[in-house]
Design an enzyme around this catalytic site. Structure first.
Site, short mmCIF file in Angstrom:
data_model
loop_
_atom_site.label_atom_id
_atom_site.label_comp_id
_atom_site.label_asym_id
_atom_site.label_seq_id
_atom_site.Cartn_x
_atom_site.Cartn_y
_atom_site.Cartn_z
N LYS A 196 0.84 -1.21 0.00
CA LYS A 196 0.00 0.00 0.00
C LYS A 196 0.87 1.25 0.00
CE LYS A 196 -1.90 2.68 3.20
NZ LYS A 196 -1.98 4.02 2.58
N GLU A 270 10.60 0.72 9.90
CA GLU A 270 11.52 1.84 9.64
C GLU A 270 10.76 3.11 9.99
OE1 GLU A 270 14.57 1.45 8.62
OE2 GLU A 270 14.69 -0.30 7.31
N CYS A 304 13.34 10.99 6.53
CA CYS A 304 13.38 10.43 7.89
C CYS A 304 14.75 10.61 8.53
CB CYS A 304 13.01 8.96 7.85
SG CYS A 304 13.97 8.08 6.61
N GLU A 401 10.14 15.24 15.77
CA GLU A 401 10.35 15.18 14.33
C GLU A 401 9.38 16.15 13.63
OE1 GLU A 401 9.12 11.68 12.09
OE2 GLU A 401 11.03 11.74 11.02
P1 NAP Z 1 2.52 7.51 8.56
O1 NAP Z 1 1.43 8.43 8.85
O2 NAP Z 1 2.99 6.61 9.63
O3 NAP Z 1 2.10 6.67 7.28
C1 NAP Z 1 2.89 5.69 6.70
C2 NAP Z 1 2.01 4.72 5.95
O4 NAP Z 1 1.19 4.01 6.88
C3 NAP Z 1 1.04 5.39 4.97
O5 NAP Z 1 0.86 4.55 3.86
C4 NAP Z 1 -0.22 5.47 5.81
O6 NAP Z 1 -1.40 5.63 5.07
C5 NAP Z 1 -0.19 4.16 6.55
N1 NAP Z 1 -0.96 4.11 7.79
C6 NAP Z 1 -1.51 5.11 8.51
N2 NAP Z 1 -2.13 4.63 9.61
C7 NAP Z 1 -1.97 3.28 9.59
C8 NAP Z 1 -2.37 2.21 10.44
N3 NAP Z 1 -3.04 2.44 11.57
N4 NAP Z 1 -2.02 0.94 10.12
C9 NAP Z 1 -1.31 0.70 8.99
N5 NAP Z 1 -0.92 1.66 8.14
C10 NAP Z 1 -1.23 2.94 8.43
O7 NAP Z 1 3.82 8.29 8.08
P2 NAP Z 1 3.88 9.39 6.96
O8 NAP Z 1 3.41 10.67 7.57
O9 NAP Z 1 3.24 8.93 5.71
O10 NAP Z 1 5.45 9.46 6.68
C11 NAP Z 1 6.31 10.22 7.43
C12 NAP Z 1 6.98 9.38 8.51
O11 NAP Z 1 7.68 8.30 7.91
C13 NAP Z 1 8.03 10.16 9.25
O12 NAP Z 1 7.90 9.91 10.62
C14 NAP Z 1 9.33 9.61 8.73
O13 NAP Z 1 10.42 9.73 9.59
C15 NAP Z 1 8.99 8.20 8.44
N6 NAP Z 1 9.90 7.62 7.47
C16 NAP Z 1 10.83 6.69 7.92
C17 NAP Z 1 11.73 6.13 7.04
C18 NAP Z 1 12.74 5.13 7.51
O14 NAP Z 1 13.31 4.44 6.68
N7 NAP Z 1 12.98 5.00 8.79
C19 NAP Z 1 11.69 6.49 5.68
C20 NAP Z 1 10.75 7.42 5.26
C21 NAP Z 1 9.85 7.96 6.17
P3 NAP Z 1 -1.84 7.14 4.69
O15 NAP Z 1 -0.96 7.55 3.59
O16 NAP Z 1 -3.21 7.08 4.25
O17 NAP Z 1 -1.68 7.96 5.92
#
Ligand code: NAP
Ligand code: MG
Length: 491
Positions: A196, A270, A304, A401
């Site tokens: 997804k 991650e 990230c 963050e």
């Molecule tokens: P997010 O809100 O956690 O969303 C990540 C993914 O999970 C999206 O596809 C999201 O769908 C989905 N999601 C949301 N709620 C969920 C649930 N309850 N169960 C399963 N999936 C769910 O993060 P984001 O705002 O998209 O991305 C930013 C974050 O990603 C930052 O904290 C960043 O540091 C982190 N990040 C980490 C890495 C790494 O390698 N460590 C790399 C890139 C980003 P939706 O799109 O519909 O919300």
């Protein structure tokens, strides 16, 4: 090219104005509506629901995207299971590799098209999607294709076997690259996939689905289901999934960990970061300033591992800040499709709100500076590169963050002091060290609690190199040989 020699406030830097150089959109094909990719076909969502994806540089809708319900996810998992049992787990590994190589080559051939769509859907500068996102995504497929028939050499005497069906959920900051990080190792190890993408950036994953269909992969080996958080949760909670690979926020990571506790699902998480970028007094200052800029303003700070906490040794603090501000003045914000643009659009209005909230908080905590560069006023989502000086460990802009172009600076006197400050965070994804002395690099990198540490560079990625976090930045590694193990049963 029109050149305007306007001196900035520091008098040692010249501002250049470039004629616009937009990347052509003529060669890309976009539909008005995108369906789910299940069992090798594009199918309508059972409940008939769609959501818009918009271009954050204009605020305008690009296309409608299907919203997958629980039933659609169930159908995708069934397709992945059938593909696993019937084709993928039975196919000789070198045949599997051929398909993955084919995806890599096709992606390379269509790199320009993917780069333009990535930029339109997500807001990142075309320079980055062209030179970072798409080539790296192809490189991941090439790299893992090479491992597919060498797993016995990668894990000698450990009888490597695939896990089955992998459920993968990814964020919006590197949409295609994150899909490649997830899909390539899963396929190389013989697993099938239900992925997804993030709600705001589904397009390149759906384009990848078209490419996978064209590449002739057996139906159901890769399934792409689009939707919001609920679709992600349906994947995570599905009983017939063997492995969850998630990249996203620490908050959602915690929800996932709770959801799979007590099941036999394997997981790789991650998560977020708040990296320390550390400049010692013997560093090459101009090079370090470029590293700081690349560390936090690259991809609008939607990284990230962004170097969002800057630590500068006291004796060079003034000169570093002076040069940093001068360099910030020269950054060009604007149309992400323009080849001269350094900083594109913020990914969504929601994310812009979050960043603005933190800037407001920061103004009450520390000294604020932002580049005077102009930003478009066109309904898109924009944020100037921002700098906070005189910050301290307890400030929220230092601890939390932000995921935007906001840098918090602190000074330090000794290496012991900066190590303690740098490690004083819930996160532990990445860090950077800038110094002329190899001995200091070894001393510091062994004491920094972070999964990835760059020395005299920043934000450099390679498929052969493992990536992942300590502490609340998650667990498990992606990339390199390490990235294969989480998709395998090993004796
Ligand atoms: P997010 O809100 O956690 O969303 C990540 C993914 O999970 C999206 O596809 C999201 O769908 C989905 N999601 C949301 N709620 C969920 C649930 N309850 N169960 C399963 N999936 C769910 O993060 P984001 O705002 O998209 O991305 C930013 C974050 O990603 C930052 O904290 C960043 O540091 C982190 N990040 C980490 C890495 C790494 O390698 N460590 C790399 C890139 C980003 P939706 O799109 O519909 O919300
Ligand atoms: Mg979008």
């Amino acid at each position: 090219m029109a050149i305007k020699t306007k001196e900035n406030h520091l008098k040692f830097n010249t501002k250049w104005e470039y004629a616009s150089a937009p990347e052509s959109k003529d060669h890309i094909e976009l539909k008005d509506q995108y369906e789910l990719f299940i069992g090798g076909e594009f199918v309508k969502p059972k409940k008939g629901k769609y959501f818009p994806t918009i271009n954050p540089a204009t605020g305008k809708k690009i296309a409608s995207i299907a919203e997958a319900s629980q039933e659609d996810v169930d159908k995708a998992v069934k397709a992945a299971r059938t593909a696993y049992d019937k084709y993928w787990s039975k196919m000789p590994a070198k045949e599997r590799a051929k398909y993955i190589y084919r995806i890599a080559r096709m992606l390379q051939e269509r790199a320009r098209e993917f780069a333009v769509i990535e930029t339109m859907d997500g807001g990142k500068a075309i320079r980055e999607s062209k030179s970072v996102d798409i080539p790296l995504a192809a490189a991941h497929f090439f790299y893992y294709a090479g491992w597919a028939d060498k797993l016995d050499y990668a894990f000698p005497n450990r009888n490597p076997k695939p896990l089955g069906v992998a459920g993968q959920v990814i964020p919006w900051n590197f949409p295609l690259l994150m899909a490649a990080w997830k899909i390539a190792p899963a396929l190389a190890t013989g697993n099938t996939v239900v992925l997804k993408p993030a709600e705001t950036t589904s397009l390149t994953a759906l384009k990848l689905a078209e490419l996978i269909q064209e590449a002739g992969l057996p139906p159901g080996v890769v399934n792409i289901v689009t939707g919001a958080g609920a679709t992600g949760a349906a994947i995570v909670n599905h009983p017939d999934i063997n492995k969850i690979a998630f990249t996203g926020s620490t908050n959602v990571g915690k929800i996932i960990q709770k959801a799979i506790a007590g099941t036999d699902k394997k997981a790789t998480l991650e998560l977020g970061g708040k990296a320390a970028n550390i400049i010692l007094e013997d560093a090459t200052i101009d090079q370090a300033v470029e590293g700081i800029i690349n560390g936090i303003y690259f991809n609008q700070g939607h990284v990230c591992c962004a170097g969002s906490r800057l630590f500068v040794q006291e004796s060079v603090e003034d000169i570093v800040i002076k040069k940093l501000k001068a360099r910030m003045e020269t950054l060009i914000i604007g149309d992400p499709l323009d080849k001269n643009t350094d900083i594109g659009a913020i990914n969504s209005s929601e994310q812009l709100k979050t960043i603005k909230k933190y800037i407001k908080i920061g103004k009450t905590e520390a000294d604020f500076y932002e580049s005077s560069c102009p930003i478009p006023s066109n309904g898109g989502f924009w944020c100037k590169p921002t700098l906070f000086t005189n910050t301290s460990q307890s400030h929220r802009i230092v601890q939390e963050e932000i995921f935007g172009p906001v840098l918090a600076v602190q000074s330090f006197r000794t290496i012991e002091e900066v190590l303690e400050k740098a490690n004083n965070t819930y996160y532990g994804l990445s860090a950077g060290v800038w110094t002329d002395k190899g001995s200091k690099i070894f001393r510091m990198t062994s004491k920094l609690r972070a999964g990835v540490i760059w020395a005299n560079t920043y934000n450099k990625f390679d498929p052969t190199s493992p990536f992942g976090g300590f502490k609340e930045s998650g667990f498990g590694r992606e990339g390199g040989l390490h990235g294969l193990a989480p998709y395998l049963k090993l004796n």
